[in-house]
Enzyme design. Structure first.
Site, PDB file in Angstrom:
ATOM      1  N   HIS A 172       1.350  -1.022   0.123  1.00  0.00           N
ATOM      2  CA  HIS A 172      -0.199  -0.338  -0.031  1.00  0.00           C
ATOM      3  C   HIS A 172       0.553   1.184   0.101  1.00  0.00           C
ATOM      4  O   HIS A 172       0.641   1.783  -0.500  1.00  0.00           O
ATOM      5  CB  HIS A 172      -1.216  -0.110   1.153  1.00  0.00           C
ATOM      6  CG  HIS A 172      -1.766  -1.158   1.281  1.00  0.00           C
ATOM      7  ND1 HIS A 172      -1.360  -2.660   2.066  1.00  0.00           N
ATOM      8  CD2 HIS A 172      -2.883  -1.685   0.875  1.00  0.00           C
ATOM      9  CE1 HIS A 172      -2.258  -2.961   2.161  1.00  0.00           C
ATOM     10  NE2 HIS A 172      -3.533  -2.482   1.178  1.00  0.00           N
TER      11      HIS A 172
ATOM     12  N   ARG B  11      -4.162 -10.493   4.434  1.00  0.00           N
ATOM     13  CA  ARG B  11      -4.354 -11.653   3.893  1.00  0.00           C
ATOM     14  C   ARG B  11      -3.064 -12.364   5.121  1.00  0.00           C
ATOM     15  O   ARG B  11      -3.246 -13.363   5.642  1.00  0.00           O
ATOM     16  CB  ARG B  11      -5.315 -12.587   3.265  1.00  0.00           C
ATOM     17  CG  ARG B  11      -6.284 -11.528   3.645  1.00  0.00           C
ATOM     18  CD  ARG B  11      -7.043 -12.383   2.255  1.00  0.00           C
ATOM     19  NE  ARG B  11      -8.672 -11.938   1.756  1.00  0.00           N
ATOM     20  CZ  ARG B  11      -9.195 -11.483   1.203  1.00  0.00           C
ATOM     21  NH1 ARG B  11      -7.880 -10.840   0.254  1.00  0.00           N
ATOM     22  NH2 ARG B  11      -9.954 -10.415   0.748  1.00  0.00           N
TER      23      ARG B  11
HETATM   24  P1  AMP Z   1      -6.707  -3.566  -0.697  1.00  0.00           P
HETATM   25  O1  AMP Z   1      -6.312  -3.010   0.787  1.00  0.00           O
HETATM   26  O2  AMP Z   1      -6.225  -5.207  -0.235  1.00  0.00           O
HETATM   27  O3  AMP Z   1      -7.600  -3.937  -1.571  1.00  0.00           O
HETATM   28  O4  AMP Z   1      -6.065  -3.256  -1.508  1.00  0.00           O
HETATM   29  C1  AMP Z   1      -5.355  -1.989  -2.133  1.00  0.00           C
HETATM   30  C2  AMP Z   1      -4.000  -1.692  -2.887  1.00  0.00           C
HETATM   31  O5  AMP Z   1      -3.193  -1.953  -2.476  1.00  0.00           O
HETATM   32  C3  AMP Z   1      -4.987  -2.760  -4.493  1.00  0.00           C
HETATM   33  O6  AMP Z   1      -4.474  -1.690  -5.186  1.00  0.00           O
HETATM   34  C4  AMP Z   1      -3.918  -3.690  -4.435  1.00  0.00           C
HETATM   35  O7  AMP Z   1      -3.784  -4.166  -5.421  1.00  0.00           O
HETATM   36  C5  AMP Z   1      -2.440  -2.722  -3.900  1.00  0.00           C
HETATM   37  N1  AMP Z   1      -1.700  -3.574  -3.438  1.00  0.00           N
HETATM   38  C6  AMP Z   1      -2.153  -4.851  -2.298  1.00  0.00           C
HETATM   39  N2  AMP Z   1      -0.915  -5.332  -2.225  1.00  0.00           N
HETATM   40  C7  AMP Z   1       0.276  -5.222  -3.129  1.00  0.00           C
HETATM   41  C8  AMP Z   1       1.893  -5.104  -2.631  1.00  0.00           C
HETATM   42  N3  AMP Z   1       2.179  -6.527  -2.604  1.00  0.00           N
HETATM   43  N4  AMP Z   1       2.287  -5.014  -3.870  1.00  0.00           N
HETATM   44  C9  AMP Z   1       2.423  -3.768  -4.559  1.00  0.00           C
HETATM   45  N5  AMP Z   1       0.102  -3.384  -4.403  1.00  0.00           N
HETATM   46  C10 AMP Z   1      -0.073  -3.867  -3.041  1.00  0.00           C
END
Ligand code: AMP
Length: 288
Positions: free
Chosen positions: A37, A186
């Protein structure tokens, strides 16, 4: 860092920023922030004058109630990390504000017939709906999404195009832990043993990259290799191991066009997704 808990406050904040001619960069998240993030924030700082992050565990995108209930919620820690990373404003709405008497949903057809769209009924409809709402609330100039959720990022680009939205979408690289596991909120649910076994995912990507550099272009051969590697790590379940076209997200036989190798695998009850972009004509053939 400003924290806004309601839509009117966000609109007021954004109006002020825009009146100063500030470009708004937007990073939507569900919180439990990690370096993935924060890398989106870093990209946003480089491209915008004001960085807005939303933190909202979006109930309507969870097809599994248990997954929603156990999703980590650590907002105070998140605020600290966001502030340190340089976020200017965090928007923290609640369910009632986003979905009271809600009847309108957004969907993207065809591109969601495969990969996670096939295995998580209603998931993307929930994602597009919340992202469209957030875009309308925050009115960003540019929004940042991770390659980690490749089908999400590419289909949000399609939604923006189809619905004539004006926001620019930037897809940012996958951030991995030192051992290679893609960062995910997760991952905290993985036992030490599950985590070790989950490294077969990135291990299989490394082998596939070598095969591609040696000239292997058959999607089937590459998929078989990944199936073998991941299968040997005794996952609880494999939703899919697929190689799809980068533009239409349907299965391909060979790698003549830009493609994505994507996997969704369960270790214990934790569903992990990961992917590699394959572009044999590109300077870097495999990006993961
Ligand atoms: P989430 O909180 O899981 O909905 O993710 C929010 C944003 O962070 C989304 O655009 C995801 O693709 C991005 N994201 C999550 N994990 C990663 C990662 N390991 N590397 C880069 N971006 C990520």
């Amino acid at each position: 860092m400003v924290v806004c808990r309601n839509i009117a406050e966000v609109r007021e904040y954004v109006k002020r920023e825009k009146s100063d001619n500030h470009k708004i960069g937007f990073v939507p998240t569900m919180g439990a922030l990690h370096d993935g993030h924060l890398s989106l924030v870093k990209n946003a700082i480089g491209k915008a004058d004001c960085v807005v992050m939303s933190i909202f565990v979006n109930k309507i995108q969870f097809n599994d109630k248990k997954d929603f209930e156990k999703y980590p919620r650590i907002f105070d820690e998140d605020f600290k990390k966001a502030e340190e990373a340089g976020v200017d404003m965090v928007f923290l709405p609640d369910d009632e504000m986003m979905y009271k008497n809600h009847k309108t949903y957004v969907d993207v057809e065809y591109l969601t017939e495969t990969l996670c769209g096939k295995y998580r009924e209603g998931h993307f409809r929930g994602v597009y709906t919340v992202v469209a709402k957030l875009f309308n609330i925050v009115t960003p100039d540019i929004a940042f999404f991770g390659q980690k959720d490749i089908q999400q990022a590419l289909t949000i680009e399609k939604m923006v195009f189809d619905l004539n939205m004006t926001v620019e979408i930037e897809i940012c690289p996958i951030i991995r832990d030192l051992d290679g596991l893609a960062l995910s909120s997760r991952n905290v649910h993985l036992s030490a043993d599950e985590r070790k076994r989950a490294l077969s995912i990135v291990g299989s990507f490394e082998i596939v990259e070598e095969m591609i550099i040696r000239g292997e272009l058959s999607a089937n051969s590459l998929k078989k290799e990944v199936e073998g590697q991941i299968g040997a790590s005794s996952p609880k379940k494999i939703d899919y191991i697929s190689i799809v076209d980068y533009n239409d997200l349907h299965e391909v036989d060979d790698l003549s066009n830009k493609a994505v190798l994507a996997v969704a695998v369960y270790y214990g009850d934790t569903r992990l997704i990961d992917n590699m972009i394959i572009d044999i004509a590109g300077e870097k053939k495999c990006v993961y």
